[in-house]
Design a protein around this motif. Structure first.
Motif, PDB file in Angstrom:
ATOM      1  N   UNK B  52       0.778  -1.238   0.000  1.00 57.51           N
ATOM      2  CA  UNK B  52       0.000   0.000   0.000  1.00 57.51           C
ATOM      3  C   UNK B  52       0.805   1.281   0.000  1.00 57.51           C
ATOM      4  N   UNK B  53       2.140   1.180  -0.079  1.00 61.76           N
ATOM      5  CA  UNK B  53       2.984   2.362   0.098  1.00 61.76           C
ATOM      6  C   UNK B  53       3.345   3.063  -1.206  1.00 61.76           C
ATOM      7  N   UNK B  54       3.322   2.360  -2.355  1.00 60.47           N
ATOM      8  CA  UNK B  54       4.008   2.924  -3.522  1.00 60.47           C
ATOM      9  C   UNK B  54       3.084   3.338  -4.664  1.00 60.47           C
ATOM     10  N   UNK B  64     -13.011   4.980  -7.868  1.00 62.28           N
ATOM     11  CA  UNK B  64     -12.147   5.446  -6.791  1.00 62.28           C
ATOM     12  C   UNK B  64     -10.745   4.893  -6.995  1.00 62.28           C
ATOM     13  N   UNK B  65      -9.744   5.746  -6.818  1.00 62.59           N
ATOM     14  CA  UNK B  65      -8.362   5.289  -6.893  1.00 62.59           C
ATOM     15  C   UNK B  65      -8.074   4.381  -5.693  1.00 62.59           C
ATOM     16  N   UNK B  66      -7.590   3.173  -5.960  1.00 63.13           N
ATOM     17  CA  UNK B  66      -7.238   2.251  -4.866  1.00 63.13           C
ATOM     18  C   UNK B  66      -5.936   1.542  -5.234  1.00 63.13           C
ATOM     19  N   UNK B  67      -5.292   0.981  -4.215  1.00 66.88           N
ATOM     20  CA  UNK B  67      -4.117   0.156  -4.471  1.00 66.88           C
ATOM     21  C   UNK B  67      -4.568  -1.303  -4.537  1.00 66.88           C
ATOM     22  N   UNK B  69      -3.095  -4.020  -4.588  1.00 65.07           N
ATOM     23  CA  UNK B  69      -2.410  -5.031  -3.760  1.00 65.07           C
ATOM     24  C   UNK B  69      -3.094  -5.185  -2.414  1.00 65.07           C
ATOM     25  N   UNK B  71      -6.545  -5.087  -2.076  1.00 61.01           N
ATOM     26  CA  UNK B  71      -7.965  -5.405  -2.249  1.00 61.01           C
ATOM     27  C   UNK B  71      -8.125  -6.908  -2.444  1.00 61.01           C
ATOM     28  N   UNK B 121      -7.556  10.621 -11.757  1.00 63.37           N
ATOM     29  CA  UNK B 121      -8.493  10.684 -10.630  1.00 63.37           C
ATOM     30  C   UNK B 121      -8.556  12.116 -10.089  1.00 63.37           C
ATOM     31  N   UNK B 125     -11.680  15.346 -10.686  1.00 64.58           N
ATOM     32  CA  UNK B 125     -12.357  16.072  -9.615  1.00 64.58           C
ATOM     33  C   UNK B 125     -12.038  17.558  -9.634  1.00 64.58           C
ATOM     34  N   UNK B 136      -0.532  16.570  -3.493  1.00 65.55           N
ATOM     35  CA  UNK B 136      -1.355  15.747  -2.614  1.00 65.55           C
ATOM     36  C   UNK B 136      -1.953  14.572  -3.386  1.00 65.55           C
ATOM     37  N   UNK B 137      -2.439  14.855  -4.601  1.00 61.17           N
ATOM     38  CA  UNK B 137      -3.064  13.804  -5.396  1.00 61.17           C
ATOM     39  C   UNK B 137      -2.109  12.675  -5.739  1.00 61.17           C
ATOM     40  N   UNK B 139       0.666  11.955  -3.810  1.00 56.51           N
ATOM     41  CA  UNK B 139       1.524  11.670  -2.647  1.00 56.51           C
ATOM     42  C   UNK B 139       1.647  10.174  -2.381  1.00 56.51           C
ATOM     43  N   UNK B 140       0.677   9.390  -2.829  1.00 57.53           N
ATOM     44  CA  UNK B 140       0.727   7.949  -2.597  1.00 57.53           C
ATOM     45  C   UNK B 140       1.448   7.181  -3.693  1.00 57.53           C
TER      46      UNK B 140
END
Ligand SMILES: Cc1cc2nc3c(=O)[nH]c(=O)nc-3n(C[C@H](O)[C@H](O)[C@H](O)COP(=O)(O)OP(=O)(O)OC[C@H]3O[C@@H](n4cnc5c(N)ncnc54)[C@H](O)[C@@H]3O)c2cc1C
Ligand code: FES
Ligand code: FES
Lengths: 292, 165
Positions: B52-54, B64-67, B69, B71, B121, B125, B136-137, B139-140
């Protein structure tokens, strides 16, 4: 070692009663999974010992936010994104909306839930100090019924909570009486998103006639549980903010916190930062009071 | 059900992937990332960290943006998933591609699918994002090559391009 999915079960009842019945059917055998941002990390690392999971992500009762004249009730499976976008949360509970904005990147905020943050019970969790200062009340639910408990009694020790094996957190209720308070949140970590806090502060205060009328302070990562600074608050109440008071507050903070050394930081650093964050808040509160 | 023998049977999972209805047989705790790559041959989503870090495994799940790995596939049952492969039809794809090329927003390319999805994503918006919004968008999403500035510039440029186009 990576987990083998064949060793795990995941059941999606899709409704609250189904999830609660399953939790009650075989005590302590089933682990809820909401957004999975804590559970799946453990699973991927091969460290998830629970082999039976119940999907509570898509349970409508856990996803709603209800606004009442005197309080707001947030379903436990509401995500950080939902919290940030909610008008009342962002207007009246900015400490919570700010903490939500810190909780990983956008992808993490789209999945991570407030109930998951509470139940995961990390002393470093970013939303929990805000819940402490807002006097949150949790509704816990099981097939046996519901109970309402003040959030401040929820954590009993490091990663220990009063949640029974057959219970879910249903919702988090916040009284709507802090909108006039000055509020201040600050996270100190390697970076804001994607880094676990070294120390984080949620603070509320009101100044009237030059003196502190009410003050509420809570810190993360300075004790085995998220910590409300009750003694420091008592000591500050009714006083005028001046250098000697700030000195006394710093001493009191050091007495209340119990920080440790770990991979992210040291107890010494955390103590210094905790004092500095409280100092920073008091300086801002004083400025706010002078301007008012 | 007997929990002590927590052996899971494979289950039929039906979902929409890049606009097409798909059915796969999978253990419910298989990661969406693995099902996309191994069962459906969609290798655009990459495994970087697996925790979930990269953001290199990012996809859109019900917009929705999701990781992916993080789910479990059972949580994608009935949902609509968009991977980078499905983005070619998206109106933002052309401006994003052009801007990433012009600004040097991609080098090795491992982070790029996730960066593009996170950028899309965000731009879906926000019509006119600030640099702070872009930071911010994204940052993940980690990048080991570019140093980020080229990527931020590319996203800003794509936003401007969309407005003028
Ligand atoms: C990349 C990344 C960055 C992160 N950054 C931060 C950060 O900056 N700050 C921070 O505080 N956290 C952070 N986290 C941790 C995590 O995102 C949060 O703790 C999140 O709130 C967990 O919610 P969830 O729904 O994903 O929990 P899950 O993983 O689904 O569940 C977590 C725990 O809570 C239990 N649970 C969930 N919902 C309920 C319920 N309603 N009733 C009873 N038990 C329940 C589960 O059984 C499990 O034990 C990060 C995680 C990742 C992967
Ligand atoms: S591989 Fe999923 S976030 Fe890194
Ligand atoms: S281009 Fe190589 S990781 Fe970003």
């Amino acid at each position: 070692m990576r987990a083998d999915p064949a060793d795990y079960r995941l059941v999606s009842p899709g409704n609250l009663l189904g999830a609660l019945s399953l939790l009650a059917s075989e005590p302590a055998q089933w682990l809820p999974i909401a957004g999975g941002t804590d559970v799946m990390v453990l699973y991927s690392a091969g460290k998830l010992t629970n082999r039976n999971l119940i999907d509570i992500w898509n349970i409508p009762e856990l996803r709603q936010i209800e606004v009442f004249p005197d309080r707001i009730s947030i379903g436990a499976a509401c995500t950080y994104t939902v919290l940030r976008q909610h008008e009342i949360v962002s207007r009246e509970f900015s400490l919570l909306a700010t903490a939500a904005s810190w909780t990983g990147g956008i992808a993490n905020q789209n999945r991570g839930t407030l109930g998951g943050n509470i139940a995961n019970a990390s002393p470093a969790a970013d939303s929990l100090p805000a819940l402490l200062v807002y006097d949150a009340v949790l509704t816990l639910i099981s097939v046996r019924g519901e109970r309402r408990v003040p959030y401040r009694t929820f954590h009993t020790g490091y990663k220990q909570t009063i949640l029974a094996a057959d219970e879910l957190i249903l919702n988090i209720s916040l009284p709507r009486r802090f909108s006039k308070y000055f509020s201040h949140a600050r996270k100190v970590g390697a970076r804001n998103a994607q880094a676990i806090s070294k120390v984080c502060l949620a603070a509320l205060g009101q100044v009237a006639n030059g003196a502190i009328r009410d003050v509420r302070l809570a810190l993360g990562s300075v004790a085995p549980v998220p910590l409300r600074l009750n003694e420091t608050e008592k000591m500050l109440t009714g006083k005028e903010i001046e250098p000697s008071l700030i000195d006394a507050a710093r001493k009191s903070v050091l007495k209340e916190i119990r920080p440790i050394d770990d991979i992210r930081s040291t107890a010494r650093y955390r103590s210094a930062v905790a004092c500095n964050l409280v100092t920073e808040f008091l300086a801002k509160l004083a400025a706010e009071g002078a301007a008012a | 059900m007997n929990p002590s023998s927590a052996e899971s049977a494979k289950r039929g999972i039906s979902f929409i992937v890049n606009g097409e209805a798909k059915k796969v047989l999978a253990h419910p705790m298989e990661r969406l990332l693995d099902v996309l790559r191994n069962n459906l041959g969609l290798t655009g989503a990459k495994e970087g960290c697996g925790e979930g870090e990269c953001g290199s495994c990012a996809v859109l799940l019900d917009d929705m943006l999701v990781n992916s790995c993080l789910i479990p596939i059972a949580q994608a049952n009935g949902a609509s998933v968009v991977t980078i492969e499905g983005m070619s039809a998206h109106s933002l794809m052309k401006p994003l591609q052009e801007s990433f090329l012009e600004c040097g927003g991609a080098q090795c390319g491992i982070c790029t699918p996730g960066m593009i999805l996170a950028a899309a994503h965000l731009l879906d918006k926000k019509l006119d994002p600030t640099l702070a919004d872009i930071r911010e968008g994204l940052a993940g999403n980690l990048c080991r090559c570019t140093g980020y500035m080229q990527i931020f510039e590319a996203v800003a440029k794509a936003a401007r391009r969309r407005v003028t186009q």
